[in-house]
Motif scaffolding. Sequence first.
Motif, PDB file in Angstrom:
ATOM      1  N   GLY A  71       0.828  -1.199   0.000  1.00 45.18           N
ATOM      2  CA  GLY A  71       0.000   0.000   0.000  1.00 45.18           C
ATOM      3  C   GLY A  71       0.861   1.247   0.000  1.00 45.18           C
ATOM      4  O   GLY A  71       2.077   1.178   0.148  1.00 45.18           O
ATOM      5  N   ALA A 114       2.044  -0.801   9.268  1.00 44.58           N
ATOM      6  CA  ALA A 114       0.669  -0.384   9.011  1.00 44.58           C
ATOM      7  C   ALA A 114       0.511   1.099   9.305  1.00 44.58           C
ATOM      8  O   ALA A 114       1.241   1.665  10.128  1.00 44.58           O
ATOM      9  N   THR A 115      -0.455   1.715   8.640  1.00 46.14           N
ATOM     10  CA  THR A 115      -0.770   3.117   8.890  1.00 46.14           C
ATOM     11  C   THR A 115      -1.664   3.231  10.115  1.00 46.14           C
ATOM     12  O   THR A 115      -2.116   2.230  10.667  1.00 46.14           O
ATOM     13  N   LYS A 143      -4.567   3.905  10.100  1.00 44.27           N
ATOM     14  CA  LYS A 143      -5.877   3.334   9.756  1.00 44.27           C
ATOM     15  C   LYS A 143      -5.840   1.804   9.778  1.00 44.27           C
ATOM     16  O   LYS A 143      -6.773   1.157   9.316  1.00 44.27           O
ATOM     17  N   GLN A 144      -4.745   1.238  10.289  1.00 47.23           N
ATOM     18  CA  GLN A 144      -4.545  -0.211  10.376  1.00 47.23           C
ATOM     19  C   GLN A 144      -4.416  -0.873   9.008  1.00 47.23           C
ATOM     20  O   GLN A 144      -4.646  -2.067   8.866  1.00 47.23           O
ATOM     21  N   GLU A 145      -4.056  -0.097   7.986  1.00 46.18           N
ATOM     22  CA  GLU A 145      -3.832  -0.643   6.639  1.00 46.18           C
ATOM     23  C   GLU A 145      -2.378  -1.079   6.537  1.00 46.18           C
ATOM     24  O   GLU A 145      -1.470  -0.256   6.698  1.00 46.18           O
ATOM     25  N   LYS A 146      -2.164  -2.365   6.279  1.00 43.27           N
ATOM     26  CA  LYS A 146      -0.797  -2.863   6.138  1.00 43.27           C
ATOM     27  C   LYS A 146      -0.231  -2.369   4.807  1.00 43.27           C
ATOM     28  O   LYS A 146      -0.817  -2.593   3.752  1.00 43.27           O
ATOM     29  N   VAL A 147       0.910  -1.685   4.878  1.00 44.66           N
ATOM     30  CA  VAL A 147       1.536  -1.124   3.689  1.00 44.66           C
ATOM     31  C   VAL A 147       2.813  -1.861   3.302  1.00 44.66           C
ATOM     32  O   VAL A 147       3.290  -1.743   2.177  1.00 44.66           O
TER      33      VAL A 147
END
Length: 139
Positions: free
Chosen positions: A87, A120-121, A123-127
């Motif tokens: 991401g 992760a950001t 927002k809990q989005e794994k990048v």
Amino acid sequence: MSTVKYEVSQRLGPLEKPPITKTQLVMYSGASGDFNPIHTVEEFAQQAGLGGVIAHGMLTMAFVGQMLTDILGVDGDLHKFGVRFAGMVRPGDVITCEGEVKEVREENGRQIVTADIWAATQKQEKVVVGEAVFSVPAA
């Protein structure tokens, strides 16, 4: 010297980094030699269809590497460290690096640990997602 006895499912980290800044991206461009304008020029990144400037993937990977070296200290060895970029990271994002132990074995007085790792950001989005293998003295 205190030694951690690692166990399957044990969490690693977290290492939380301050919000990404545009100045940081310019500095990283100079340090890494990656001068792609998608990382530093808002208009270029917009025209490229990215919706704005994005951080270097390798910068986020370096944060995960920092977490690992913090865990290892002076007595540990990093044997493998690989990731996939999953991401985009943007200025203002707060990155948290973590991991989870999935295998532990002992060999020659050392624990050999295999772990899933990620960043992760807020927002809990794994990048960034990947795997690391490291060794530390056996407990």
